[in-house]
Design an enzyme around this catalytic site. Structure first.
Site, PDB file in Angstrom:
ATOM      1  N   SER A 154       0.869  -1.099  -0.054  1.00  0.00           N
ATOM      2  CA  SER A 154      -0.078   0.077  -0.171  1.00  0.00           C
ATOM      3  C   SER A 154       0.928   1.327   0.025  1.00  0.00           C
ATOM      4  O   SER A 154       2.008   1.111   0.586  1.00  0.00           O
ATOM      5  CB  SER A 154      -0.776  -0.090   1.264  1.00  0.00           C
ATOM      6  OG  SER A 154      -1.448   1.285   1.672  1.00  0.00           O
ATOM      7  N   TYR A 173      -1.679  -0.802  10.488  1.00  0.00           N
ATOM      8  CA  TYR A 173      -1.820  -1.082   9.018  1.00  0.00           C
ATOM      9  C   TYR A 173      -0.591  -0.705   8.422  1.00  0.00           C
ATOM     10  O   TYR A 173       0.071  -1.384   7.502  1.00  0.00           O
ATOM     11  CB  TYR A 173      -2.876  -0.379   8.402  1.00  0.00           C
ATOM     12  CG  TYR A 173      -3.379  -0.807   7.072  1.00  0.00           C
ATOM     13  CD1 TYR A 173      -4.017  -1.899   6.743  1.00  0.00           C
ATOM     14  CD2 TYR A 173      -3.218   0.197   6.066  1.00  0.00           C
ATOM     15  CE1 TYR A 173      -4.097  -2.157   5.416  1.00  0.00           C
ATOM     16  CE2 TYR A 173      -3.375   0.019   4.742  1.00  0.00           C
ATOM     17  CZ  TYR A 173      -3.906  -1.043   4.644  1.00  0.00           C
ATOM     18  OH  TYR A 173      -4.362  -1.208   3.089  1.00  0.00           O
TER      19      TYR A 173
HETATM   20  N1  LIG Z   1      -8.767  -0.343   0.256  1.00  0.00           N
HETATM   21  C1  LIG Z   1      -7.823   0.425  -0.042  1.00  0.00           C
HETATM   22  O1  LIG Z   1      -7.924   1.865  -0.344  1.00  0.00           O
HETATM   23  C2  LIG Z   1      -6.416  -0.181  -0.167  1.00  0.00           C
HETATM   24  C3  LIG Z   1      -5.241   0.711  -0.603  1.00  0.00           C
HETATM   25  C4  LIG Z   1      -4.128   0.090  -0.522  1.00  0.00           C
HETATM   26  C5  LIG Z   1      -4.186  -1.286  -0.450  1.00  0.00           C
HETATM   27  N2  LIG Z   1      -5.096  -1.895  -0.305  1.00  0.00           N
HETATM   28  C6  LIG Z   1      -4.901  -3.303   0.130  1.00  0.00           C
HETATM   29  O2  LIG Z   1      -5.520  -4.075  -0.886  1.00  0.00           O
HETATM   30  C7  LIG Z   1      -5.871  -5.457  -0.644  1.00  0.00           C
HETATM   31  C8  LIG Z   1      -7.438  -5.827  -0.940  1.00  0.00           C
HETATM   32  O3  LIG Z   1      -8.208  -4.795  -0.110  1.00  0.00           O
HETATM   33  P1  LIG Z   1      -9.436  -4.183  -0.559  1.00  0.00           P
HETATM   34  O4  LIG Z   1      -9.365  -2.895  -0.225  1.00  0.00           O
HETATM   35  O5  LIG Z   1      -9.908  -4.783  -1.698  1.00  0.00           O
HETATM   36  O6  LIG Z   1     -10.476  -4.910   0.575  1.00  0.00           O
HETATM   37  P2  LIG Z   1     -11.562  -5.853   0.660  1.00  0.00           P
HETATM   38  O7  LIG Z   1     -11.876  -5.985   2.109  1.00  0.00           O
HETATM   39  O8  LIG Z   1     -12.627  -5.799  -0.272  1.00  0.00           O
HETATM   40  O9  LIG Z   1     -11.050  -7.239   0.254  1.00  0.00           O
HETATM   41  C9  LIG Z   1     -10.196  -7.999   1.169  1.00  0.00           C
HETATM   42  C10 LIG Z   1     -10.498  -9.387   1.165  1.00  0.00           C
HETATM   43  O10 LIG Z   1      -9.843 -10.440   2.020  1.00  0.00           O
HETATM   44  C11 LIG Z   1     -10.618 -11.130   2.766  1.00  0.00           C
HETATM   45  N3  LIG Z   1     -10.021 -11.511   4.097  1.00  0.00           N
HETATM   46  C12 LIG Z   1      -9.840 -10.886   4.920  1.00  0.00           C
HETATM   47  N4  LIG Z   1      -9.078 -11.643   5.814  1.00  0.00           N
HETATM   48  C13 LIG Z   1      -8.686 -12.848   5.289  1.00  0.00           C
HETATM   49  C14 LIG Z   1      -8.382 -14.099   5.789  1.00  0.00           C
HETATM   50  N5  LIG Z   1      -7.746 -14.423   7.279  1.00  0.00           N
HETATM   51  N6  LIG Z   1      -8.406 -14.988   5.055  1.00  0.00           N
HETATM   52  C15 LIG Z   1      -8.947 -15.036   3.771  1.00  0.00           C
HETATM   53  N7  LIG Z   1      -9.348 -13.856   3.279  1.00  0.00           N
HETATM   54  C16 LIG Z   1      -9.478 -12.855   4.199  1.00  0.00           C
HETATM   55  C17 LIG Z   1     -11.860 -10.434   2.941  1.00  0.00           C
HETATM   56  O11 LIG Z   1     -13.040 -11.260   3.064  1.00  0.00           O
HETATM   57  C18 LIG Z   1     -12.131  -9.573   1.521  1.00  0.00           C
HETATM   58  O12 LIG Z   1     -12.842 -10.172   0.815  1.00  0.00           O
HETATM   59  C19 LIG Z   1      -5.665  -5.647   0.937  1.00  0.00           C
HETATM   60  O13 LIG Z   1      -4.330  -6.148   1.185  1.00  0.00           O
HETATM   61  C20 LIG Z   1      -5.401  -3.913   1.262  1.00  0.00           C
HETATM   62  O14 LIG Z   1      -4.849  -3.787   2.528  1.00  0.00           O
HETATM   63  C21 LIG Z   1      -6.291  -1.460  -0.058  1.00  0.00           C
END
Ligand SMILES: NC(=O)c1ccc[n+]([C@@H]2O[C@H](COP(=O)([O-])OP(=O)(O)OC[C@H]3O[C@@H](n4cnc5c(N)ncnc54)[C@H](O)[C@@H]3O)[C@@H](O)[C@H]2O)c1
Length: 275
Positions: free
Chosen positions: A143, A156
Site C-alpha cells: 500500500s 496497518y
Molecule cells: N482499500 C484501499 O484503499 C487499499 C489501498 C491500498 C491497499 N489495499 C490493500 O488491498 C488489499 C485488498 O483490500 P480491499 O481494499 O480490496 O478490501 P476488501 O475487504 O474488499 O478485500 C479483502 C478480502 O480479503 C478477505 N480476507 C480478510 N481476511 C482474510 C483471511 N484471514 N483469510 C482469507 N481472506 C481474508 C476479505 O474477506 C475480503 O474479501 C488488501 O491487502 C488491502 O490492504 C487497500
C-alpha cells in the site's frame, strides 16, 4: 494470445474489492482462476457470479492447513499453479496509537499483522515448491501506507511496510525460478476493507465512508482524475503474474495516482474537476 493464457492463478482474499477485480480481469486474460476467501457470504456471491468457472475455496490465510487444502484443491483441479496473488487484508480502523487502550495494543497487532503479513508469508511457504515447477510468480499487495504516513493507522502502516520488505527478501530467496513482486495501491473504489475485531471494528468497512467524501478527499491529493476501481489496478497484477515479466523481481510498483508527486500547495485535481 492473451496475457494469462495457460496460467493457473490462486487469488487470496478474492471475495471483494481488489481481489475480486483481479479475478474478473484475469479470467478475461485467459487465466484459470482459484480464489481462497474467508467469508462464506462472499463465497456465495462468487459462486453466483462465476459458477464453475472459478475454483472457490473457503479458508483463512492465517491457517496453514487452509492454505495446504487450497494447494491440494488447485492441483487436483488444474494440475499446476503459475501465480499466487495476495490480495487479502484487514484495516486497523485508522485509530491513533494514543487512543488505543494499552491492553488492546498487542491484540490489534496480532490480528492485523496475522492477516496482513503472516498470511502472505505462510502462503509463500506453502506454494513455493509448486511455483518453482512452473517458473511461476508471486504478486503481493502492499500500500502507499508502506511509504508515507496517513495511509492508515500504525498497525496497518507497519503491516504494509512489512509486506514490502517480505517481497524483497522472498525475491532473493526464491530466485532464480520464482519472481516475487508487489503492487502498492493508494485508494480503491468499492473496497470493503474491514477493521479489527480487537477494537470492535470488524463491522466497520471502508465502503461505509460516503463515496463522495472519500473521492473528494482522494482527488484533493492525487493527479489522476478518478479513484481507481479494482479492475484498473488488475492489469499491473496480470503483467507481474505473467511470464511476460522477465525483467522484475523484488519490486513493488507504487500505483499512487501521482500522490507522491506532490509538495502540496494547491487543491490539485479537485479544483480542476470542480469538486
Ligand atoms: N482499500 C484501499 O484503499 C487499499 C489501498 C491500498 C491497499 N489495499 C490493500 O488491498 C488489499 C485488498 O483490500 P480491499 O481494499 O480490496 O478490501 P476488501 O475487504 O474488499 O478485500 C479483502 C478480502 O480479503 C478477505 N480476507 C480478510 N481476511 C482474510 C483471511 N484471514 N483469510 C482469507 N481472506 C481474508 C476479505 O474477506 C475480503 O474479501 C488488501 O491487502 C488491502 O490492504 C487497500
Amino acid at each position: 494470445m492473451q496475457m494469462l493464457d495457460d496460467h493457473v492463478v490462486l487469488i487470496l482474499g478474492g471475495g471483494s474489492g481488489l481481489g475480486l477485480g483481479i479475478a474478473r480481469h484475469f479470467l478475461g486474460e485467459g487465466a484459470r482462476v482459484a480464489i481462497l476467501e474467508i467469508s462464506e457470504n462472499k463465497l456465495t456471491d462468487l459462486a453466483t457470479e462465476f459458477g464453475d468457472d472459478v475454483l472457490l475455496v473457503q479458508g483463512d490465510v492465517t491457517r496453514i492447513e487452509d492454505l495446504e487444502a487450497a494447494r491440494t484443491a488447485v492441483l487436483e483441479r488444474f494440475g499446476r499453479i503459475d501465480a499466487l496473488i495476495g490480495a487479502q487484508g484487514i484495516f486497523d480502523g485508522n485509530i491513533p496509537l494514543r487512543d488505543i487502550p494499552t491492553e488492546q495494543i498487542e491484540k490489534v497487532f496480532d490480528e492485523v499483522l496475522h492477516v496482513d503479513v503472516l498470511g502472505y508469508i505462510l502462503a509463500a511457504r506453502v506454494f513455493v515448491d509448486e511455483l518453482e515447477k512452473t517458473d511461476g510468480a508471486i504478486v503481493f499487495t502492499s500500500s502507499t501506507a508502506a511509504y508515507a504516513a496517513d495511509g492508515g493507522g500504525l498497525f496497518y502502516t507497519a503491516a504494509k511496510g512489512a509486506v514490502r520488505s517480505v517481497i524483497n527478501q522472498l525475491a532473493f530467496e526464491f530466485a532464480p525460478k520464482v519472481r516475487v513482486n508487489g503492487v502498492a495501491p493508494s485508494g480503491i473504489a468499492g473496497s470493503q476493507l474491514q477493521g479489527p475485531r480487537a477494537l470492535g471494528l470488524e463491522n466497520n468497512k471502508q465502503s461505509d465512508i460516503p463515496v463522495e467524501d472519500f473521492t473528494n478527499q482522494f482527488l484533493s491529493l492525487t493527479l489522476t482524475p478518478t479513484l481507481p476501481t479494482p479492475e484498473e489496478y488488475a492489469p499491473l497484477y496480470a503483467y507481474l503474474a505473467s511470464r511476460h515479466n522477465t525483467t522484475m523481481t523484488g519490486q513493488t510498483i507504487i500505483a499512487d495516482q501521482g500522490l507522491f508527486n506532490r509538495a502540496v500547495i494547491s487543491n490539485g485535481v479537485a479544483d480542476r474537476v470542480g469538486q
